[in-house]
Design a protein around this motif. Sequence first.
Motif, mmCIF file in Angstrom:
data_model
loop_
_atom_site.group_PDB
_atom_site.id
_atom_site.type_symbol
_atom_site.label_atom_id
_atom_site.label_comp_id
_atom_site.label_asym_id
_atom_site.label_seq_id
_atom_site.Cartn_x
_atom_site.Cartn_y
_atom_site.Cartn_z
ATOM 1 N N VAL A 216 -20.304 32.819 50.611
ATOM 2 C CA VAL A 216 -19.539 32.747 49.368
ATOM 3 C C VAL A 216 -20.419 32.166 48.266
ATOM 4 O O VAL A 216 -21.361 31.426 48.527
ATOM 5 C CB VAL A 216 -18.270 31.870 49.502
ATOM 6 C CG1 VAL A 216 -17.297 32.470 50.488
ATOM 7 C CG2 VAL A 216 -18.640 30.449 49.887
ATOM 8 N N GLU A 217 -20.102 32.527 47.034
ATOM 9 C CA GLU A 217 -20.690 31.889 45.865
ATOM 10 C C GLU A 217 -19.635 30.979 45.243
ATOM 11 O O GLU A 217 -18.431 31.183 45.421
ATOM 12 C CB GLU A 217 -21.146 32.931 44.843
ATOM 13 C CG GLU A 217 -22.376 33.708 45.285
ATOM 14 C CD GLU A 217 -22.929 34.571 44.161
ATOM 15 O OE1 GLU A 217 -22.630 34.271 42.978
ATOM 16 O OE2 GLU A 217 -23.651 35.526 44.455
ATOM 17 N N VAL A 218 -20.091 29.972 44.519
ATOM 18 C CA VAL A 218 -19.188 29.011 43.895
ATOM 19 C C VAL A 218 -19.449 28.983 42.398
ATOM 20 O O VAL A 218 -20.591 28.821 41.964
ATOM 21 C CB VAL A 218 -19.387 27.594 44.477
ATOM 22 C CG1 VAL A 218 -18.366 26.640 43.894
ATOM 23 C CG2 VAL A 218 -19.289 27.623 45.995
ATOM 24 N N ASP A 219 -18.402 29.185 41.606
ATOM 25 C CA ASP A 219 -18.488 29.068 40.152
ATOM 26 C C ASP A 219 -17.701 27.843 39.716
ATOM 27 O O ASP A 219 -16.684 27.494 40.324
ATOM 28 C CB ASP A 219 -17.908 30.309 39.471
ATOM 29 C CG ASP A 219 -18.718 31.568 39.775
ATOM 30 O OD1 ASP A 219 -19.917 31.424 40.070
ATOM 31 O OD2 ASP A 219 -18.155 32.666 39.719
ATOM 32 N N VAL A 220 -18.157 27.202 38.667
ATOM 33 C CA VAL A 220 -17.445 26.050 38.105
ATOM 34 C C VAL A 220 -17.299 26.280 36.605
ATOM 35 O O VAL A 220 -18.220 26.774 35.949
ATOM 36 C CB VAL A 220 -18.192 24.732 38.396
ATOM 37 C CG1 VAL A 220 -19.623 24.780 37.879
ATOM 38 C CG2 VAL A 220 -17.460 23.543 37.814
ATOM 39 N N SER A 221 -16.127 25.973 36.075
ATOM 40 C CA SER A 221 -15.883 26.199 34.654
ATOM 41 C C SER A 221 -16.769 25.291 33.811
ATOM 42 O O SER A 221 -17.144 24.193 34.225
ATOM 43 C CB SER A 221 -14.403 25.954 34.324
ATOM 44 O OG SER A 221 -14.038 24.618 34.642
ATOM 45 N N CYS A 222 -17.112 25.743 32.630
ATOM 46 C CA CYS A 222 -18.029 25.040 31.731
ATOM 47 C C CYS A 222 -17.459 23.677 31.335
ATOM 48 O O CYS A 222 -16.296 23.568 30.924
ATOM 49 C CB CYS A 222 -18.278 25.893 30.494
ATOM 50 S SG CYS A 222 -19.392 25.136 29.293
ATOM 51 N N PHE A 223 -18.289 22.643 31.447
ATOM 52 C CA PHE A 223 -17.829 21.300 31.107
ATOM 53 C C PHE A 223 -17.803 21.073 29.600
ATOM 54 O O PHE A 223 -17.198 20.117 29.131
ATOM 55 C CB PHE A 223 -18.728 20.250 31.762
ATOM 56 C CG PHE A 223 -20.167 20.304 31.325
ATOM 57 C CD1 PHE A 223 -20.592 19.616 30.202
ATOM 58 C CD2 PHE A 223 -21.090 21.056 32.023
ATOM 59 C CE1 PHE A 223 -21.916 19.667 29.797
ATOM 60 C CE2 PHE A 223 -22.414 21.107 31.630
ATOM 61 C CZ PHE A 223 -22.832 20.415 30.512
ATOM 62 N N LYS A 224 -18.442 21.978 28.834
ATOM 63 C CA LYS A 224 -18.486 21.796 27.388
ATOM 64 C C LYS A 224 -17.297 22.442 26.685
ATOM 65 O O LYS A 224 -16.656 21.828 25.834
ATOM 66 C CB LYS A 224 -19.788 22.371 26.823
ATOM 67 C CG LYS A 224 -19.971 22.090 25.339
ATOM 68 C CD LYS A 224 -21.343 22.545 24.848
ATOM 69 C CE LYS A 224 -21.521 22.190 23.370
ATOM 70 N NZ LYS A 224 -22.849 22.641 22.869
ATOM 71 N N CYS A 225 -16.992 23.690 27.073
ATOM 72 C CA CYS A 225 -15.900 24.395 26.386
ATOM 73 C C CYS A 225 -14.645 24.473 27.241
ATOM 74 O O CYS A 225 -13.610 24.967 26.774
ATOM 75 C CB CYS A 225 -16.347 25.801 25.989
ATOM 76 S SG CYS A 225 -16.627 26.903 27.398
ATOM 77 N N GLY A 226 -14.727 24.029 28.496
ATOM 78 C CA GLY A 226 -13.551 24.068 29.356
ATOM 79 C C GLY A 226 -13.188 25.453 29.832
ATOM 80 O O GLY A 226 -12.064 25.680 30.286
ATOM 81 N N GLY A 227 -14.095 26.401 29.720
ATOM 82 C CA GLY A 227 -13.814 27.747 30.191
ATOM 83 C C GLY A 227 -13.443 28.725 29.096
ATOM 84 O O GLY A 227 -13.199 29.898 29.371
ATOM 85 N N LYS A 228 -13.429 28.269 27.840
ATOM 86 C CA LYS A 228 -13.067 29.168 26.741
ATOM 87 C C LYS A 228 -14.202 30.136 26.410
ATOM 88 O O LYS A 228 -13.959 31.215 25.890
ATOM 89 C CB LYS A 228 -12.708 28.353 25.492
ATOM 90 C CG LYS A 228 -11.497 27.434 25.683
ATOM 91 C CD LYS A 228 -11.236 26.616 24.442
ATOM 92 C CE LYS A 228 -10.059 25.681 24.625
ATOM 93 N NZ LYS A 228 -9.821 24.834 23.429
ATOM 94 N N GLY A 229 -15.419 29.733 26.691
ATOM 95 C CA GLY A 229 -16.594 30.559 26.378
ATOM 96 C C GLY A 229 -17.403 29.955 25.238
ATOM 97 O O GLY A 229 -16.871 29.706 24.163
ATOM 98 N N CYS A 230 -18.685 29.685 25.526
ATOM 99 C CA CYS A 230 -19.549 29.093 24.496
ATOM 100 C C CYS A 230 -20.995 29.474 24.822
ATOM 101 O O CYS A 230 -21.280 30.034 25.879
ATOM 102 C CB CYS A 230 -19.380 27.581 24.454
ATOM 103 S SG CYS A 230 -20.025 26.720 25.925
ATOM 104 N N PRO A 231 -21.920 29.204 23.903
ATOM 105 C CA PRO A 231 -23.331 29.562 24.168
ATOM 106 C C PRO A 231 -23.909 28.901 25.414
ATOM 107 O O PRO A 231 -24.791 29.450 26.045
ATOM 108 C CB PRO A 231 -24.068 29.080 22.899
ATOM 109 C CG PRO A 231 -23.030 29.110 21.815
ATOM 110 C CD PRO A 231 -21.747 28.741 22.511
ATOM 111 N N MET A 232 -23.397 27.705 25.780
ATOM 112 C CA MET A 232 -23.953 27.018 26.948
ATOM 113 C C MET A 232 -23.648 27.785 28.229
ATOM 114 O O MET A 232 -24.525 27.967 29.072
ATOM 115 C CB MET A 232 -23.415 25.580 27.034
ATOM 116 C CG MET A 232 -23.891 24.839 28.266
ATOM 117 S SD MET A 232 -23.550 23.073 28.225
ATOM 118 C CE MET A 232 -24.819 22.532 27.068
#
Length: 236
Positions: A216-232
């Motif tokens: 399995v692969e593991v993804d974690v939501s972005c700690f900067k935008c909270g999963g909304k989507g950002c350049p990071m």
Amino acid sequence: ISLLMNDFRNVPAEQKREVGQYLNKLKETTQNKINELKANFDSVQTVNDDIDLTRTSYPIELGTRHPLSLVKKEICDIFGRLGFSIAEGPEIEDDWHVFSSLNFAEDHPARDMQDTFYINPEILLRSQTSPVQVRTMLAENGKPIKIICPGKVYRRDDDDATHSHQFMQLEGLVVDKNISMSDLKGTLSLLMKKMFGENRSIRFKPSYFPFTEPSVEVDVSCFKCGGKGCPMCKHT
């Protein structure tokens, strides 16, 4: 002292004898002190010739730990609280520990993915920390195992200019009775939340790896935008 001697002519006649004695005593005392300091300095120089007289007299401030060392310590602390031990091994390995013992045949496709640097046909820089798992299993000889293996690994990567030939990796291994995929998912979920924040969303998805099954692969939501989507997180 020279200025005082030059001004001596302006001293009233009745005070010249007393002032003159004080000036001579001051000059003699000062000269003796200078000679003493010179003698001490010369003796130190003969003992230690590498004194840097240009070095600042201010305290030299110590630097800080490297970011990779800080992250490694944080991860090791998290696993340590879960009862894991830290296992380490050599970075210069033999082919058997890196590939053959893990069922990597000579024409195995995963060898291309982990093409590393060879000192000779049998000795190479490890492309993963898995050899540490192999060495641990052989040493424990069937006993339960609960370890993490952090360290440097090396791969010849010419497909992506942003990749380095050397990077840090951390693998974990648990061998015991009644261990299942749920234990892996629970451990990884806890690690991600401790590392990136309790409010992070975790996603597990089936993935094909030519050397593990199931995978399995593991993804974690972005700690900067909270999963909304950002350049990071590149909007992923």
